[in-house]
Design an enzyme around this catalytic site. Structure first.
Site, PDB file in Angstrom:
ATOM      1  N   LYS A 185      56.227  -2.011  69.980  1.00  0.00           N
ATOM      2  CA  LYS A 185      56.470  -0.803  70.764  1.00  0.00           C
ATOM      3  C   LYS A 185      57.954  -0.694  71.083  1.00  0.00           C
ATOM      4  O   LYS A 185      58.479  -1.458  71.892  1.00  0.00           O
ATOM      5  CB  LYS A 185      55.671  -0.846  72.073  1.00  0.00           C
ATOM      6  CG  LYS A 185      55.635   0.487  72.775  1.00  0.00           C
ATOM      7  CD  LYS A 185      55.550   0.371  74.274  1.00  0.00           C
ATOM      8  CE  LYS A 185      56.847   0.012  74.912  1.00  0.00           C
ATOM      9  NZ  LYS A 185      57.948   0.989  74.746  1.00  0.00           N
ATOM     10  N   GLU A 261      63.218 -12.279  76.362  1.00  0.00           N
ATOM     11  CA  GLU A 261      64.672 -12.120  76.305  1.00  0.00           C
ATOM     12  C   GLU A 261      65.020 -11.094  77.362  1.00  0.00           C
ATOM     13  O   GLU A 261      64.799  -9.894  77.175  1.00  0.00           O
ATOM     14  CB  GLU A 261      65.100 -11.632  74.917  1.00  0.00           C
ATOM     15  CG  GLU A 261      64.864 -12.636  73.803  1.00  0.00           C
ATOM     16  CD  GLU A 261      65.767 -13.855  73.890  1.00  0.00           C
ATOM     17  OE1 GLU A 261      66.720 -13.859  74.690  1.00  0.00           O
ATOM     18  OE2 GLU A 261      65.498 -14.822  73.164  1.00  0.00           O
ATOM     19  N   CYS A 295      72.935  -7.091  76.895  1.00  0.00           N
ATOM     20  CA  CYS A 295      72.529  -8.174  77.795  1.00  0.00           C
ATOM     21  C   CYS A 295      73.599  -9.258  77.812  1.00  0.00           C
ATOM     22  O   CYS A 295      73.724 -10.000  78.774  1.00  0.00           O
ATOM     23  CB  CYS A 295      71.208  -8.750  77.360  1.00  0.00           C
ATOM     24  SG  CYS A 295      71.218  -9.221  75.631  1.00  0.00           S
ATOM     25  N   GLU A 392      73.345  -6.386  86.808  1.00  0.00           N
ATOM     26  CA  GLU A 392      73.809  -6.016  85.462  1.00  0.00           C
ATOM     27  C   GLU A 392      74.478  -4.645  85.544  1.00  0.00           C
ATOM     28  O   GLU A 392      73.880  -3.697  86.038  1.00  0.00           O
ATOM     29  CB  GLU A 392      72.591  -5.886  84.540  1.00  0.00           C
ATOM     30  CG  GLU A 392      72.385  -7.060  83.648  1.00  0.00           C
ATOM     31  CD  GLU A 392      71.323  -6.808  82.584  1.00  0.00           C
ATOM     32  OE1 GLU A 392      70.242  -6.294  82.919  1.00  0.00           O
ATOM     33  OE2 GLU A 392      71.582  -7.138  81.430  1.00  0.00           O
TER      34      GLU A 392
HETATM   35  P1  NAP Z   1      63.225  -2.196  80.226  1.00  0.00           P
HETATM   36  O1  NAP Z   1      63.157  -1.035  81.125  1.00  0.00           O
HETATM   37  O2  NAP Z   1      62.712  -3.495  80.712  1.00  0.00           O
HETATM   38  O3  NAP Z   1      62.451  -1.756  78.890  1.00  0.00           O
HETATM   39  C1  NAP Z   1      62.348  -2.608  77.784  1.00  0.00           C
HETATM   40  C2  NAP Z   1      61.107  -2.249  77.011  1.00  0.00           C
HETATM   41  O4  NAP Z   1      59.960  -2.464  77.831  1.00  0.00           O
HETATM   42  C3  NAP Z   1      61.031  -0.786  76.576  1.00  0.00           C
HETATM   43  O5  NAP Z   1      60.364  -0.704  75.350  1.00  0.00           O
HETATM   44  C4  NAP Z   1      60.169  -0.178  77.668  1.00  0.00           C
HETATM   45  O6  NAP Z   1      59.535   0.990  77.242  1.00  0.00           O
HETATM   46  C5  NAP Z   1      59.182  -1.283  77.899  1.00  0.00           C
HETATM   47  N1  NAP Z   1      58.511  -1.249  79.170  1.00  0.00           N
HETATM   48  C6  NAP Z   1      58.969  -0.797  80.364  1.00  0.00           C
HETATM   49  N2  NAP Z   1      58.031  -0.965  81.308  1.00  0.00           N
HETATM   50  C7  NAP Z   1      56.946  -1.529  80.687  1.00  0.00           C
HETATM   51  C8  NAP Z   1      55.657  -1.939  81.127  1.00  0.00           C
HETATM   52  N3  NAP Z   1      55.279  -1.820  82.394  1.00  0.00           N
HETATM   53  N4  NAP Z   1      54.811  -2.468  80.231  1.00  0.00           N
HETATM   54  C9  NAP Z   1      55.165  -2.606  78.945  1.00  0.00           C
HETATM   55  N5  NAP Z   1      56.371  -2.236  78.461  1.00  0.00           N
HETATM   56  C10 NAP Z   1      57.253  -1.707  79.336  1.00  0.00           C
HETATM   57  O7  NAP Z   1      64.688  -2.488  79.735  1.00  0.00           O
HETATM   58  P2  NAP Z   1      65.713  -1.449  79.108  1.00  0.00           P
HETATM   59  O8  NAP Z   1      66.337  -0.716  80.217  1.00  0.00           O
HETATM   60  O9  NAP Z   1      65.080  -0.690  78.006  1.00  0.00           O
HETATM   61  O10 NAP Z   1      66.733  -2.450  78.410  1.00  0.00           O
HETATM   62  C11 NAP Z   1      67.790  -3.008  79.061  1.00  0.00           C
HETATM   63  C12 NAP Z   1      67.461  -4.408  79.517  1.00  0.00           C
HETATM   64  O11 NAP Z   1      67.153  -5.217  78.383  1.00  0.00           O
HETATM   65  C13 NAP Z   1      68.636  -5.075  80.179  1.00  0.00           C
HETATM   66  O12 NAP Z   1      68.224  -5.764  81.305  1.00  0.00           O
HETATM   67  C14 NAP Z   1      69.153  -6.030  79.101  1.00  0.00           C
HETATM   68  O13 NAP Z   1      69.863  -7.107  79.604  1.00  0.00           O
HETATM   69  C15 NAP Z   1      67.879  -6.421  78.442  1.00  0.00           C
HETATM   70  N6  NAP Z   1      68.141  -6.942  77.094  1.00  0.00           N
HETATM   71  C16 NAP Z   1      68.025  -8.281  76.892  1.00  0.00           C
HETATM   72  C17 NAP Z   1      68.290  -8.827  75.656  1.00  0.00           C
HETATM   73  C18 NAP Z   1      68.172 -10.298  75.433  1.00  0.00           C
HETATM   74  O14 NAP Z   1      68.099 -10.699  74.284  1.00  0.00           O
HETATM   75  N7  NAP Z   1      68.144 -11.136  76.464  1.00  0.00           N
HETATM   76  C19 NAP Z   1      68.677  -7.993  74.600  1.00  0.00           C
HETATM   77  C20 NAP Z   1      68.800  -6.624  74.840  1.00  0.00           C
HETATM   78  C21 NAP Z   1      68.510  -6.118  76.101  1.00  0.00           C
HETATM   79  P3  NAP Z   1      60.030   2.437  77.766  1.00  0.00           P
HETATM   80  O15 NAP Z   1      61.487   2.388  77.824  1.00  0.00           O
HETATM   81  O16 NAP Z   1      59.526   3.333  76.727  1.00  0.00           O
HETATM   82  O17 NAP Z   1      59.381   2.591  79.077  1.00  0.00           O
END
Ligand code: NAP
Length: 488
Positions: A185, A261, A295, A392
């Site tokens: 997803k 991650e 990240c 962040e």
């Molecule tokens: P996010 O809001 O946590 O969303 C990540 C993914 O999870 C998206 O596909 C989102 O879908 C989905 N999601 C959100 N709520 C969910 C739920 N309740 N159940 C299942 N899936 C759910 O994060 P983001 O804002 O997209 O990404 C930024 C974050 O990712 C930052 O904190 C960054 O540090 C982290 N990141 C970490 C790494 C690593 O390798 N450590 C790499 C890249 C990014 P929708 O957006 O469609 O709701």
């Protein structure tokens, strides 16, 4: 000769439906969700908006394909990945433009991400044939141990918007290499890169049902039932720590294997003895890669007093000179942030730091629309209690804080719930080893501003995650170890 890709052609050419069981199909209730161009705020296209019922159909397909895919010869699993690698490379221009349109990053960075994403397929194509077991004599000399490694089973994969293709291949590569089927997803904001990837995997010969893609505006509503279903045996998630925590709770119910991650809060440490040219170059990469929406982005700059003014001056000069604009324009370095909420978050962190005494050396105010732009910003005299030191930023803001001693900076760097990556700049080898070992992060960039590499184990400690992606250990996340006790 094929025509150069255009904005319209790359969007038109990608599948907009759900990819389930090797077929493209509409959402059962016919719903769609819009995909926006963050540099204009305009709708690029609509893609299928899956319901929980569609999610279940995707899991059914993954479960049905699992037994035969587990038996698929490792060499053939590797060959599929190798062909997909080549298709990604051959189509770099189209895929890069598509990525820039849905996510905003400049074309040069999108090309870089396509290459990085493809490299996970090449790496895991090579790993598919190196899944090793073992044979041993039991300590009592009588029995024998046979150690066998098997795919963990159908996997659920969830990826974020900031690296819409590479975060997918970093999971799909090892899953396919290990013989796991999956439901993936992507983030609702950037589904197109993943849909393009699904088409490429099918073209590369991936059997039906091995990878199933669901795009949805209801990520929780669609994924929670799949996590709680029990037939998927694994969840691999990349995203925020807040969502990761919630998913870990859901996984507890059926005791799913998890890889997480999560977020980061990387310290970037410059000692007096550092090569300042190298440190400033590293700072630009660590801060501005992906417009700061990574990240691994340097979130806090700690500079030793003797070089603090000079480092701030040089960094400010470079940050202020970066061309800002739509990512599709060649030469642009700073594209838009992903949405208006991202601009508001960055603005509020900067205002908070300024209220607590920080000085703005460049930038500091959002740029008026259309599009969601924030300029490269450098802040000096940022106190340790400012929100930027703990949250962040996810934008092009570099907060600088001065330090005097090694112990002081290590304590400040470790003063966070996160532990993904840190950056250290020094020419003293003894100090380098001492500090790298003392930092509580899963990765350290020593005299360099980028650590990501498909051949290295990527991941964090503390609340930045569980498990590693890439490297020789990346495939372990998708394998179970079985031990067979042999009576001889
Ligand atoms: P996010 O809001 O946590 O969303 C990540 C993914 O999870 C998206 O596909 C989102 O879908 C989905 N999601 C959100 N709520 C969910 C739920 N309740 N159940 C299942 N899936 C759910 O994060 P983001 O804002 O997209 O990404 C930024 C974050 O990712 C930052 O904190 C960054 O540090 C982290 N990141 C970490 C790494 C690593 O390798 N450590 C790499 C890249 C990014 P929708 O957006 O469609 O709701």
């Amino acid at each position: 000769m094929t025509a150069a890709p255009t904005e319209t052609s790359v969007v038109d050419n990608v599948g907009k439906d759900l990819f389930i069981g090797g077929q493209w199909r509409k959402a059962t209730d016919g719903k769609t969700l819009p995909v926006y161009d963050p540099s204009t705020g305009k709708v690029l296209c609509e893609v299928a908006d899956a319901s929980p019922e569609d999610g279940k159909a995707a899991l059914d397909a993954a479960v049905a394909a699992q037994p035969s895919f587990a038996k698929h010869p490792p060499r053939e699993r590797g060959e599929i990945l190798r062909r997909a690698y080549q298709l990604l490379i051959d189509r770099t221009e189209e895929l890069a433009l598509l990525m820039t349109l849905e996510m905003g990053k400049p074309l040069a960075e999108s090309r870089g991400e396509v290459a990085y994403a493809a490299e996970f397929f090449r790496w895991f194509a090579e790993e598919a044939v190196r899944i090793e077991g073992g044979y041993a004599v039991a300590p009592n000399g009588k029995g024998r141990f046979l150690i066998h490694r098997q795919p963990v089973g159908p996997a659920l994969l969830i990826t974020p918007w900031n690296f819409p293709m590479a975060m997918g291949t970093r999971k799909l590569g090892p899953a396919i290499a290990a013989g796991c089927t999956s439901v993936i997803k992507p983030a609702a904001q950037t589904p197109l890169s993943m849909l393009a990837l699904a088409g490429i995997l099918a073209e590369a010969g991936l059997p039906d049902g091995v990878v199933n893609v669901v795009t949805t505006s209801d990520s929780g509503g669609v994924m929670e039932p799949l996590i709680r279903d029990g037939r998927a045996r694994k969840l691999s998630f990349t995203g925020s720590t807040a969502v990761g925590r919630k998913l870990l709770e859901q996984c507890a119910d059926k005791v799913l294997r998890t890889s997480m991650e999560l977020g980061g809060n990387a310290p970037f440490i410059v000692f007096d003895d550092a090569d300042l040219d190298v440190a400033v170059e590293g700072a630009m990469l660590a801060k501005l890669r992906n417009i700061g929406e990574a990240c691994t982005a340097a979130n806090r700059f700690y500079v030793q007093r003797g070089v603090a003014d000079e480092f701030a001056r040089r960094l400010t000069e470079k940050m202020a000179a970066q061309p800002i604009g739509r990512g599709t324009e060649e030469g642009v370095v700073i594209g838009p942030l992903v949405d208006e909420a991202a601009v508001e978050k960055v603005s509020s962190l900067v205002s908070d730091a300024v209220e607590r005494g920080a000085k703005v050396l460049t930038g500091g105010e959002p740029i008026e629309g259309p599009g969601h732009f924030y300029p490269p910003t450098v802040l000096s005299d940022v106190p340790q209690d400012a929100r930027v030191a703990h949250e962040e930023i996810f934008g092009p803001v570099a907060p600088i804080n001065v330090f005097d001693t090694e112990d002081e900076v290590v304590a400040k760097a470790n003063d966070t719930e996160y532990g993904l990556v840190s950056y250290v700049f020094t020419q003293d080898i003894n100090r380098a080893i001492r500090v790298c070992e003392a930092l509580e992060t899963g990765m350290v960039g020593l005299n360099q501003g980028i650590v990501s590499n498909p051949a290295a184990p990527f991941g964090g400690v503390k609340q930045s995650g569980l498990g590693r992606e890439g490297g020789t250990v990346g495939i372990d996340e998708f394998l179970e170890t079985k031990y067979i006790a042999i009576n001889v």
